[in-house]
Design an enzyme around this catalytic site. Structure first.
Site, short mmCIF file in Angstrom:
data_model
loop_
_atom_site.label_atom_id
_atom_site.label_comp_id
_atom_site.label_asym_id
_atom_site.label_seq_id
_atom_site.Cartn_x
_atom_site.Cartn_y
_atom_site.Cartn_z
CE LYS A 22 -2.42 2.70 3.50
NZ LYS A 22 -1.33 3.30 4.31
CG ASN A 23 2.22 2.91 3.49
OD1 ASN A 23 1.07 3.27 3.21
ND2 ASN A 23 2.60 2.68 4.73
CB CYS A 116 -4.80 6.75 10.04
SG CYS A 116 -5.37 5.31 9.16
NE ARG A 121 0.05 10.51 9.80
CZ ARG A 121 -0.41 9.54 8.99
NH1 ARG A 121 -1.70 9.27 8.96
NH2 ARG A 121 0.42 8.86 8.23
CB ILE A 123 3.33 18.05 5.45
CG1 ILE A 123 2.47 19.31 5.32
CG2 ILE A 123 2.47 16.81 5.50
CD1 ILE A 123 1.80 19.42 3.94
CG ASP A 304 2.59 1.50 9.56
OD1 ASP A 304 2.24 2.48 10.21
OD2 ASP A 304 3.10 1.58 8.43
NE ARG A 396 -7.29 5.22 4.40
CZ ARG A 396 -6.38 5.59 5.31
NH1 ARG A 396 -6.71 5.71 6.57
NH2 ARG A 396 -5.15 5.87 4.94
N1 EPU Z 1 7.01 14.28 10.65
C1 EPU Z 1 7.24 15.62 10.90
N2 EPU Z 1 7.27 16.49 9.85
C2 EPU Z 1 7.08 16.08 8.57
C3 EPU Z 1 6.85 14.73 8.31
C4 EPU Z 1 6.81 13.83 9.36
O1 EPU Z 1 7.41 16.01 12.06
O2 EPU Z 1 7.13 16.93 7.68
C5 EPU Z 1 7.00 13.30 11.75
C6 EPU Z 1 5.66 12.60 11.90
O3 EPU Z 1 4.76 13.37 12.68
C7 EPU Z 1 6.07 11.29 12.54
C8 EPU Z 1 7.44 11.01 11.91
O4 EPU Z 1 7.90 12.27 11.42
O5 EPU Z 1 6.24 11.48 13.92
C9 EPU Z 1 7.44 10.01 10.79
O6 EPU Z 1 6.45 10.36 9.83
P1 EPU Z 1 6.57 9.99 8.28
O7 EPU Z 1 6.61 11.25 7.51
O8 EPU Z 1 7.66 9.00 8.09
O9 EPU Z 1 5.16 9.31 8.05
P2 EPU Z 1 4.30 9.39 6.74
O10 EPU Z 1 5.19 9.42 5.58
O11 EPU Z 1 3.26 10.43 6.84
C10 EPU Z 1 4.25 6.84 6.34
C11 EPU Z 1 3.19 5.79 6.17
C12 EPU Z 1 2.55 5.48 7.52
C13 EPU Z 1 3.63 5.05 8.49
C14 EPU Z 1 4.72 6.12 8.59
C15 EPU Z 1 5.88 5.71 9.46
C16 EPU Z 1 2.39 6.29 3.97
C17 EPU Z 1 1.30 6.79 3.12
N3 EPU Z 1 2.17 6.29 5.27
O12 EPU Z 1 3.57 7.99 6.81
O13 EPU Z 1 1.67 4.40 7.28
O14 EPU Z 1 3.07 4.86 9.76
O15 EPU Z 1 5.24 6.39 7.26
O16 EPU Z 1 6.49 4.57 8.98
O17 EPU Z 1 3.43 5.85 3.47
C18 EPU Z 1 -0.17 3.03 7.69
O18 EPU Z 1 0.17 2.38 6.68
O19 EPU Z 1 -1.05 2.62 8.51
C19 EPU Z 1 0.49 4.30 7.96
C20 EPU Z 1 0.01 5.19 8.81
#
Ligand code: EPU
Length: 428
Positions: A22-23, A116, A121, A123, A304, A396
């Protein structure tokens, strides 16, 4: 709307085949926007996040066709249409449209992503990357506006190791002028998968899978064919389910190295596991040893899988502590597990789990995707019937969950919500 019903206590055997990740899928689809001819992706999972992204590609003028389990995206007629609202708000990964549209058109308007709720979260690291490449980024009425005269390669150090920011910056940088270096990059297998697709499209990327990624911008990218990697989180979920209820469960189409941190923990608990090239055999243990878990970035224990693991740990002797260092509020499933009789306390970002307990079927609610996986695991172990609402979260990310579990002998089925349940959802 539907709920999932599970009659617990049935042991599981047979083979389950893992779907595409998925990711990865949710990044590969937006990545196709960067090409000038069709991109074909094999083995995309049939899940609602993928459907939403395909709809979004069509909204901006792309063509999406499905045939024999592969999906072809023709991006030739895509236009830089703003997407401030609508489906972008329904999933997290719509943020990849920012990097991809910025890369191709040097401008984009994309609504802030949904997905979720796991606590805040942000960016900010994505935005920091886009700005370093020369984009002006503003946030207006819930949408991100990005614009650049041209994108120029830059050295970007991520303050937080982020999967999403690493991929998004790659997407924006592949067509930029000059070299981009992402330092403190995330190393998840999905990043390598996206880099592999982009490289097949003609991009020049080195170091994906390490914490320094070097991208030399090219003038144009072309179509290609790509096979997606297996979903390590789906595989891990079935490993946890197998550890709980398996009698010789065979998990097929898995890259064992991707789930090494989970295999190590399950072995520590006393769960028998055998690993082949791309298969894992797993059986439940007679007794489970308590373990402590801390979630970390890859190759550490994935956040996850923290949620399904807390369900399994209700069966371990003594006290286990599960700490989530990635999302410290990813614990909404604990309230539901408590309804099923578990003795779990939440202290800060740690779940303190005392076991073993006999779980009892109950009416519970999946508040997010992996919370859903935790409740399914618990329901399979519990005495009696468990009814899980919030199934849309599970849909999802898990392809054919019900059919796959039924194939292993589980008593699990979907049922429409009754009037009372619909009213409850309406008022919550
Ligand atoms: N973070 C920041 N600033 C940013 C981006 C992230 O502070 O600009 C923080 C987040 O708040 C978190 C950490 O960095 O504490 C890691 O977040 P990351 O950006 O790695 O997460 P993501 O890319 O939004 C993906 C997966 C998630 C998975 C996380 C961690 C996707 C679409 N989602 O999210 O998957 O938990 O990496 O491995 O790839 C799931 O599949 O259930 C899911 C939530």
């Amino acid at each position: 709307m539907e709920k999932l019903n599970i009659e617990g206590g049935h042991f599981l055997k047979g083979k389950v085949c893992i779907s595409g990740a998925k990711n990865s899928a949710v990044a590969l689809i937006p990545a196709a926007i960067l090409a000038d001819s069709p991109v074909t992706i094999e083995n995309l999972p049939n899940i609602s996040d993928v459907h939403l992204l395909c709809d979004l590609i069509e909204e901006i003028g792309g063509t999406v066709s499905k045939q024999n389990g592969e999906l072809t995206i023709d991006p030739s007629n895509i236009i830089s249409m703003p997407l401030p609202n609508g489906k972008v708000k329904m999933l997290r990964a719509s943020y990849y449209l920012m990097g991809a549209m910025l890369g191709r058109f040097k401008k984009a308007v994309i609504g802030l992503p949904g997905g979720c709720y796991l606590g805040p979260r942000p960016i900010d690291q994505h935005i920091k990357g886009f700005e370093a490449l020369g984009a002006t980024v503003t946030n207006e009425q819930g949408a991100v506006y990005l614009r650049a005269d041209e994108l120029r390669g830059a050295r970007i150090y991520l303050d937080v190791v982020s999967v999403g920011a690493t991929i998004n910056i790659m997407l924006a940088a592949v067509l930029a002028k000059g070299q981009t270096i992402i330092e403190n990059a995330a190393k998840e297998p999905e990043i390598i998968d996206v880099a592999t697709l982009l490289t097949s499209m003609g991009a020049r990327i080195k170091g994906a899978g390490t914490d320094i990624i070097r991208i030399d911008g090219v003038d144009a990218l072309h179509g290609c064919r790509h096979t997606i990697i297996p979903d390590r989180i789906e595989a891990g979920t079935y490993m946890v389910i197998g550890a709980a209820m398996g009698e010789d469960l065979l998990i097929d189409n898995v890259i064992p190295q991707h789930v090494e941190s989970l295999s190590a923990k399950l072995r520590e608990m006393g769960v028998p596991i055998e690993v082949n090239d791309d298969q894992i055999y797993i059986r439940r243990a007679k007794q489970y040893k308590n373990v402590d878990i801390k979630t970390l970035v890859y190759p550490g224990f994935p956040t996850d899988l923290q949620q399904p693991m807390t369900a399994l740990l209700t069966q371990a002797d003594g006290t286990s502590v599960v700490t989530d260092t990635i999302y410290n509020a990813r614990f909404k499933h604990l309230d539901e597990l408590r309804r099923m009789g578990s003795g779990i306390k939440l202290e800060g970002s740690s779940a303190i789990i005392s076991g073993p307990v006999t779980l009892q079927g109950a009416k519970v609610k999946a508040t997010d995707l992996r919370a859903g996986a935790a409740l399914v695991t618990a329901g399979l172990m519990a005495e009696g019937i468990t009814e899980i609402t919030g199934v849309e979260h599970i849909d999802r990310g898990y392809e054919d969950l019900v059919e796959k579990l039924q194939g292993l002998g589980a008593k699990i089925w979907r049922e429409p919500l009754n009037v009372e349940e619909l009213e409850q959802i309406h008022h919550s």
